[in-house]
Design an enzyme around this catalytic site. Structure first.
Site, PDB file in Angstrom:
ATOM      1  N   HIS A   7       0.830  -1.212   0.000  1.00  0.00           N
ATOM      2  CA  HIS A   7       0.000   0.000   0.000  1.00  0.00           C
ATOM      3  C   HIS A   7       0.857   1.252   0.000  1.00  0.00           C
ATOM      4  O   HIS A   7       2.045   1.217   0.322  1.00  0.00           O
ATOM      5  CB  HIS A   7      -0.982   0.042   1.181  1.00  0.00           C
ATOM      6  CG  HIS A   7      -0.337   0.016   2.537  1.00  0.00           C
ATOM      7  ND1 HIS A   7      -0.112  -1.138   3.244  1.00  0.00           N
ATOM      8  CD2 HIS A   7       0.114   1.021   3.333  1.00  0.00           C
ATOM      9  CE1 HIS A   7       0.454  -0.844   4.409  1.00  0.00           C
ATOM     10  NE2 HIS A   7       0.609   0.457   4.490  1.00  0.00           N
ATOM     11  N   HIS A  79       3.939   7.205   3.780  1.00  0.00           N
ATOM     12  CA  HIS A  79       4.876   6.088   3.624  1.00  0.00           C
ATOM     13  C   HIS A  79       4.419   5.148   2.513  1.00  0.00           C
ATOM     14  O   HIS A  79       3.304   5.260   2.002  1.00  0.00           O
ATOM     15  CB  HIS A  79       5.089   5.321   4.933  1.00  0.00           C
ATOM     16  CG  HIS A  79       3.895   4.582   5.460  1.00  0.00           C
ATOM     17  ND1 HIS A  79       3.033   5.115   6.381  1.00  0.00           N
ATOM     18  CD2 HIS A  79       3.413   3.342   5.199  1.00  0.00           C
ATOM     19  CE1 HIS A  79       2.091   4.227   6.661  1.00  0.00           C
ATOM     20  NE2 HIS A  79       2.286   3.146   5.965  1.00  0.00           N
ATOM     21  N   GLU A 130       7.698   1.095   4.930  1.00  0.00           N
ATOM     22  CA  GLU A 130       7.166   0.066   5.812  1.00  0.00           C
ATOM     23  C   GLU A 130       7.385  -1.282   5.132  1.00  0.00           C
ATOM     24  O   GLU A 130       7.163  -1.403   3.922  1.00  0.00           O
ATOM     25  CB  GLU A 130       5.655   0.298   6.021  1.00  0.00           C
ATOM     26  CG  GLU A 130       4.982  -0.755   6.891  1.00  0.00           C
ATOM     27  CD  GLU A 130       3.474  -0.492   7.093  1.00  0.00           C
ATOM     28  OE1 GLU A 130       2.890   0.310   6.334  1.00  0.00           O
ATOM     29  OE2 GLU A 130       2.915  -1.113   8.013  1.00  0.00           O
TER      30      GLU A 130
HETATM   31 CO    CO Z   1       1.141   1.357   6.279  1.00  0.00          CO
END
Ligand code: CO
Length: 134
Positions: A7, A79, A130
């Site tokens: 994502h 992020h 991430e």
């Molecule tokens: Co995230």
């Protein structure tokens, strides 16, 4: 090491408003809000065919995105999350190459029930990364 893009996350000052924007204006499917006190955020996922967009709103006084929103009051890209097969092996390999892992370096359980870690943006082209074990 990297698998799929899991994502892209956007920090927003008003999650209900941002959810309505994606659902009603952009015509996307938006999940129900999920509170993640351990991460200091409430999240929804905009579910697309090939990936997801995570909308993040601060939760609690210690939210890690409060400072970001103070600098970006309209919200902004926060992020990017990549999938890895083995998060401990990925962390150890990155640390051996001098990359910094945020927090205590131990994976935490993220919004999908999978272990996640964050890598220092100064070590990754100015982008908070991430890693999620999938
Ligand atoms: Co995230």
């Amino acid at each position: 090491m990297l698998g799929k893009l899991n994502h892209v996350a956007i920090a927003v000052p008003d999650l209900a408003k941002a959810s309505a924007l994606y659902r009603d204006t952009l015509g996307a499917h938006v999940s129900a809000p999920q509170r993640l006190p351990e991460h200091g955020v409430t999240v929804v996922f905009v579910e697309l065919d090939n990936t997801k967009v995570e909308l993040l709103e601060p939760l609690g006084a210690e939210s890690p995105i409060a400072g970001f929103l103070a600098k970006n009051p309209d919200g902004g890209m926060h992020h990017i999350c990549y999938e890895v097969a083995d998060i401990a092996a990925a962390r150890d390999a990155l640390k051996a190459n001098g990359a910094r892992v945020l927090g205590d370096g131990e994976p935490k359980i993220g919004a999908h029930g999978n272990p996640v870690l964050f890598l220092h943006p100064k070590d990754f082209a100015g982008t908070l990364v991430e890693l999620e074990q999938v």
